[in-house]
Write a protein that holds these residues in place. Structure first.
Motif, PDB file in Angstrom:
ATOM      1  N   THR A 288     -50.489  20.297  98.570  1.00 45.10           N
ATOM      2  CA  THR A 288     -49.244  21.066  98.633  1.00 45.10           C
ATOM      3  C   THR A 288     -48.627  21.214  97.259  1.00 45.10           C
ATOM      4  OG1 THR A 288     -48.782  20.387 100.914  1.00 45.10           O
ATOM      5  CG2 THR A 288     -46.898  21.100  99.586  1.00 45.10           C
ATOM      6  N   ILE A 289     -48.600  20.130  96.496  1.00 42.63           N
ATOM      7  CA  ILE A 289     -48.034  20.179  95.140  1.00 42.63           C
ATOM      8  C   ILE A 289     -48.806  21.165  94.283  1.00 42.63           C
ATOM      9  CG2 ILE A 289     -47.697  18.829  93.034  1.00 42.63           C
ATOM     10  CD1 ILE A 289     -47.192  16.401  94.902  1.00 42.63           C
ATOM     11  N   GLU A 290     -50.122  21.133  94.383  1.00 40.81           N
ATOM     12  CA  GLU A 290     -50.959  22.052  93.607  1.00 40.81           C
ATOM     13  C   GLU A 290     -50.664  23.509  93.990  1.00 40.81           C
ATOM     14  OE1 GLU A 290     -55.732  23.021  92.869  1.00 40.81           O
ATOM     15  OE2 GLU A 290     -55.105  21.268  94.042  1.00 40.81           O
ATOM     16  N   ASN A 291     -50.521  23.752  95.283  1.00 43.93           N
ATOM     17  CA  ASN A 291     -50.214  25.106  95.744  1.00 43.93           C
ATOM     18  C   ASN A 291     -48.862  25.585  95.222  1.00 43.93           C
ATOM     19  OD1 ASN A 291     -52.612  25.187  97.160  1.00 43.93           O
ATOM     20  ND2 ASN A 291     -51.682  24.666  99.129  1.00 43.93           N
ATOM     21  N   ILE A 292     -47.870  24.708  95.260  1.00 45.42           N
ATOM     22  CA  ILE A 292     -46.528  25.075  94.797  1.00 45.42           C
ATOM     23  C   ILE A 292     -46.544  25.388  93.309  1.00 45.42           C
ATOM     24  CG2 ILE A 292     -44.212  24.161  94.368  1.00 45.42           C
ATOM     25  CD1 ILE A 292     -44.376  22.720  97.055  1.00 45.42           C
ATOM     26  N   ILE A 293     -47.194  24.532  92.545  1.00 46.46           N
ATOM     27  CA  ILE A 293     -47.244  24.728  91.088  1.00 46.46           C
ATOM     28  C   ILE A 293     -47.947  26.040  90.743  1.00 46.46           C
ATOM     29  CG2 ILE A 293     -48.231  23.828  88.944  1.00 46.46           C
ATOM     30  CD1 ILE A 293     -47.810  20.998  90.147  1.00 46.46           C
ATOM     31  N   ASN A 294     -49.034  26.337  91.427  1.00 41.26           N
ATOM     32  CA  ASN A 294     -49.820  27.535  91.114  1.00 41.26           C
ATOM     33  C   ASN A 294     -49.154  28.831  91.565  1.00 41.26           C
ATOM     34  OD1 ASN A 294     -51.867  26.019  89.942  1.00 41.26           O
ATOM     35  ND2 ASN A 294     -53.057  25.870  91.834  1.00 41.26           N
ATOM     36  N   LYS A 295     -48.284  28.760  92.572  1.00 35.12           N
ATOM     37  CA  LYS A 295     -47.699  29.976  93.139  1.00 35.12           C
ATOM     38  C   LYS A 295     -46.229  30.174  92.794  1.00 35.12           C
ATOM     39  CE  LYS A 295     -51.014  30.215  96.946  1.00 35.12           C
ATOM     40  NZ  LYS A 295     -51.214  30.325  98.409  1.00 35.12           N
ATOM     41  N   ARG A 296     -45.686  29.338  91.923  1.00 35.38           N
ATOM     42  CA  ARG A 296     -44.325  29.559  91.445  1.00 35.38           C
ATOM     43  C   ARG A 296     -44.229  30.908  90.742  1.00 35.38           C
ATOM     44  NH1 ARG A 296     -42.779  23.923  88.272  1.00 35.38           N
ATOM     45  NH2 ARG A 296     -41.932  22.761  90.064  1.00 35.38           N
ATOM     46  N   PRO A 297     -43.090  31.582  90.761  1.00 33.14           N
ATOM     47  CA  PRO A 297     -41.841  31.254  91.455  1.00 33.14           C
ATOM     48  C   PRO A 297     -41.839  31.814  92.875  1.00 33.14           C
ATOM     49  CG  PRO A 297     -41.477  33.163  90.093  1.00 33.14           C
ATOM     50  CD  PRO A 297     -42.918  32.750  89.860  1.00 33.14           C
ATOM     51  N   PHE A 298     -40.970  31.263  93.707  1.00 31.89           N
ATOM     52  CA  PHE A 298     -40.822  31.676  95.098  1.00 31.89           C
ATOM     53  C   PHE A 298     -39.498  32.393  95.294  1.00 31.89           C
ATOM     54  CE2 PHE A 298     -43.396  27.789  95.054  1.00 31.89           C
ATOM     55  CZ  PHE A 298     -44.520  28.195  95.753  1.00 31.89           C
ATOM     56  N   ASN A 299     -39.513  33.350  96.193  1.00 30.70           N
ATOM     57  CA  ASN A 299     -38.290  34.091  96.510  1.00 30.70           C
ATOM     58  C   ASN A 299     -37.738  33.746  97.893  1.00 30.70           C
ATOM     59  OD1 ASN A 299     -38.196  35.723  94.081  1.00 30.70           O
ATOM     60  ND2 ASN A 299     -40.007  36.779  94.897  1.00 30.70           N
ATOM     61  N   SER A 300     -38.529  33.051  98.688  1.00 34.03           N
ATOM     62  CA  SER A 300     -38.077  32.704 100.032  1.00 34.03           C
ATOM     63  C   SER A 300     -38.702  31.391 100.465  1.00 34.03           C
ATOM     64  CB  SER A 300     -38.465  33.803 101.033  1.00 34.03           C
ATOM     65  OG  SER A 300     -39.877  33.795 101.243  1.00 34.03           O
ATOM     66  N   VAL A 301     -38.063  30.755 101.433  1.00 37.43           N
ATOM     67  CA  VAL A 301     -38.592  29.511 101.981  1.00 37.43           C
ATOM     68  C   VAL A 301     -39.899  29.764 102.716  1.00 37.43           C
ATOM     69  CG1 VAL A 301     -38.154  27.664 103.661  1.00 37.43           C
ATOM     70  CG2 VAL A 301     -36.329  28.406 102.127  1.00 37.43           C
ATOM     71  N   GLU A 302     -40.044  30.943 103.315  1.00 37.52           N
ATOM     72  CA  GLU A 302     -41.290  31.271 104.014  1.00 37.52           C
ATOM     73  C   GLU A 302     -42.475  31.253 103.053  1.00 37.52           C
ATOM     74  OE1 GLU A 302     -42.125  31.588 107.223  1.00 37.52           O
ATOM     75  OE2 GLU A 302     -40.093  30.831 107.541  1.00 37.52           O
ATOM     76  N   GLU A 303     -42.264  31.705 101.827  1.00 33.51           N
ATOM     77  CA  GLU A 303     -43.342  31.666 100.833  1.00 33.51           C
ATOM     78  C   GLU A 303     -43.727  30.223 100.523  1.00 33.51           C
ATOM     79  OE1 GLU A 303     -42.055  33.806  97.417  1.00 33.51           O
ATOM     80  OE2 GLU A 303     -41.955  35.747  98.441  1.00 33.51           O
ATOM     81  N   ILE A 304     -42.745  29.343 100.464  1.00 32.69           N
ATOM     82  CA  ILE A 304     -43.023  27.928 100.221  1.00 32.69           C
ATOM     83  C   ILE A 304     -43.751  27.329 101.408  1.00 32.69           C
ATOM     84  CG2 ILE A 304     -41.982  25.664  99.806  1.00 32.69           C
ATOM     85  CD1 ILE A 304     -39.636  27.152  98.475  1.00 32.69           C
ATOM     86  N   ARG A 305     -43.300  27.702 102.598  1.00 32.30           N
ATOM     87  CA  ARG A 305     -43.914  27.180 103.817  1.00 32.30           C
ATOM     88  C   ARG A 305     -45.423  27.462 103.832  1.00 32.30           C
ATOM     89  NH1 ARG A 305     -41.315  26.431 108.840  1.00 32.30           N
ATOM     90  NH2 ARG A 305     -39.571  27.672 108.061  1.00 32.30           N
ATOM     91  N   SER A 306     -45.823  28.619 103.362  1.00 31.12           N
ATOM     92  CA  SER A 306     -47.240  28.994 103.372  1.00 31.12           C
ATOM     93  C   SER A 306     -48.067  28.147 102.398  1.00 31.12           C
ATOM     94  CB  SER A 306     -47.396  30.477 103.018  1.00 31.12           C
ATOM     95  OG  SER A 306     -47.023  30.719 101.674  1.00 31.12           O
ATOM     96  N   CYS A 307     -47.407  27.444 101.484  1.00 35.40           N
ATOM     97  CA  CYS A 307     -48.109  26.603 100.517  1.00 35.40           C
ATOM     98  C   CYS A 307     -48.326  25.174 101.000  1.00 35.40           C
ATOM     99  CB  CYS A 307     -47.317  26.540  99.202  1.00 35.40           C
ATOM    100  SG  CYS A 307     -47.284  28.081  98.280  1.00 35.40           S
ATOM    101  N   ILE A 308     -47.672  24.824 102.078  1.00 32.79           N
ATOM    102  CA  ILE A 308     -47.744  23.442 102.557  1.00 32.79           C
ATOM    103  C   ILE A 308     -49.047  23.221 103.311  1.00 32.79           C
ATOM    104  CG2 ILE A 308     -46.643  21.702 104.014  1.00 32.79           C
ATOM    105  CD1 ILE A 308     -43.976  23.151 103.521  1.00 32.79           C
ATOM    106  N   ALA A 309     -49.825  22.273 102.816  1.00 33.16           N
ATOM    107  CA  ALA A 309     -51.122  21.985 103.430  1.00 33.16           C
ATOM    108  C   ALA A 309     -50.931  21.356 104.799  1.00 33.16           C
ATOM    109  CB  ALA A 309     -51.925  21.050 102.523  1.00 33.16           C
ATOM    110  N   ARG A 310     -51.899  21.530 105.668  1.00 34.53           N
ATOM    111  CA  ARG A 310     -51.820  20.943 107.005  1.00 34.53           C
ATOM    112  C   ARG A 310     -51.896  19.432 106.907  1.00 34.53           C
ATOM    113  NH1 ARG A 310     -55.703  23.562 111.372  1.00 34.53           N
ATOM    114  NH2 ARG A 310     -54.503  22.061 112.587  1.00 34.53           N
ATOM    115  N   GLY A 311     -51.057  18.755 107.676  1.00 35.31           N
ATOM    116  CA  GLY A 311     -51.076  17.299 107.705  1.00 35.31           C
ATOM    117  C   GLY A 311     -51.551  16.800 109.055  1.00 35.31           C
ATOM    118  N   PHE A 312     -51.680  15.469 109.152  1.00 35.89           N
ATOM    119  CA  PHE A 312     -52.131  14.892 110.425  1.00 35.89           C
ATOM    120  C   PHE A 312     -51.093  15.137 111.518  1.00 35.89           C
ATOM    121  CE2 PHE A 312     -52.304  11.289 113.411  1.00 35.89           C
ATOM    122  CZ  PHE A 312     -53.606  11.436 113.872  1.00 35.89           C
TER     123      PHE A 312
END
Length: 371
Positions: A288-312
């Motif tokens: 998730t951290i890698e996705n956020i760093i690579n896809k900055r900047p974000f304009n909406s929370v939905e864009e951030i949500r799409s970067c969050i890796a699936r968890g258990f």
């Protein structure tokens, strides 16, 4: 920004300061198993989110009080940041939820651990420490009837810890696999709590009061009724006291809050926080951290949500968003858990006599009244 969004933003900012203070504050004394207070009154400690308080919660409360009619019923209501175990905001503030608990029969309501910003195992440990700090005589818990689960309940009632593993439940003493498969959420909480109580050394033999869950209560229907503003559609599931408080909170713009987040802070954290600080945040995994760093900047929370890796956990995404809101680093989180509960905060109480008896019963603890 709506008034509800303002309220959520204010709660997050205020509770972050309180969380950081709690992480620095050592407990007043070591926990004790024996009655260290000045009263022999029994304490029934029940952990429930009351989101909102429905007739199932009321059923568990009343059944427990029937068994220990002279005891003090202490409702432990999740506190700081107002985030549920699913990581999403509560419908009402903890103050309103505490008021509802007192209105239907609870004697004392105290602030419980901040569920949504920590892992399930972490808040289970905090919850176990709460029961230990209260020196609880009884722990009422609702459960879903299941013939296979009854074997686990019997062992837990006898003071045996059971560890929930992926798709199996294991006796912590013998290592025996007691049950395979997944558990209903209410039943899983009981098993997880038995593990945490065992880990901290709290003897819980004969302390649990297991109450079969009342059927016909739907959280989905209740949430839809709240969102629509037509509470009559759920009136058969909610005590009149809950409906009265909900209506008042809705009229004052303080409910429902469960669809609002501090989006400004989430965006700032994802876009502006340094990489080392981002990596230090609780609950954020490397992908998730890698996705956020690579896809900055974000304009909406939905864009951030799409970067969050699936968890258990199926609630992982919401918990990560809550972590970005709260901005609590792992080291601070560990200190907070180690010191928890540094202070027992009383959110509401039945009357001064009950409060006085409660103070005598746990005179060895630091108390604070927050009303």
């Amino acid at each position: 920004m709506s008034s509800s969004e303002d309220i959520v933003k204010e709660i997050i900012a205020r509770d972050r300061k309180r969380f950081l203070e709690d992480a620095r504050l050592r407990p007043q004394s070591q926990y004790k198993q024996s009655k260290s207070g000045l009263s022999d009154t029994k304490i029934l400690a029940d952990f429930t989110e009351y989101n909102p308080l429905h007739k199932g919660h009321l059923h568990c409360l009343l059944e427990a009080k029937k068994m220990v009619p002279t005891g003090i019923f202490v409702a432990v209501v999740p506190g700081l940041f107002e985030r549920s175990g699913r990581g999403i905001p509560y419908i009402m503030t903890r103050q309103a939820r505490a008021e509802a608990a007192i209105a239907v029969g609870a004697d004392i309501v105290i602030e419980g651990p901040p569920m949504g910003i920590m892992g399930s195992g972490q808040y289970s440990i905090c919850l176990a420490k709460t029961f230990q700090a209260l020196d609880a005589d009884n722990i009422p818990r609702g459960y879903k009837r299941d013939p296979d689960f009854e074997r686990l309940l019997k062992k837990i009632g006898n003071g045996r810890g059971i560890a929930p593993k992926p798709y199996r439940m294991v006796d912590m003493e013998s290592g025996e696999v007691l049950l395979k498969g997944r558990l209903n959420e209410d039943n899983y909480v009981i098993v997880s709590l038995s593990k945490s109580l065992t880990k901290i050394g709290f003897k819980f033999k004969d302390k649990f009061i297991f109450v079969p869950r009342l059927e016909g209560i739907s959280g989905t229907i209740i949430r839809e009724a709240v969102l629509s503003g037509v509470l009559d559609s759920a009136k058969e599931m909610l005590p009149p006291e809950t409906i009265t408080i909900l209506k008042r909170e809705m009229e004052n713009g303080r409910a429902p809050l469960h669809q609002f987040r501090d989006e400004e802070t989430i965006l700032y954290t994802a876009n502006q926080v340094t990489v080392p600080d981002l990596k230090s945040l609780s609950l954020l995994d490397d992908r998730t951290i890698e996705n956020i760093i690579n896809k900055r900047p974000f304009n909406s929370v939905e864009e951030i949500r799409s970067c969050i890796a699936r968890g258990f956990s199926r609630h992982h995404t919401q918990r990560v968003l809550s972590s970005l809101e709260a901005r609590i680093d792992r080291d601070t989180m560990h200190r907070y858990i180690e010191n928890y509960p540094s202070t027992i905060r009383i959110l509401n109480y039945k009357n001064k006599e009950v409060l006085r008896e409660f103070k005598k019963r746990i005179s060895h603890r630091r108390l604070e009244i927050c009303q």
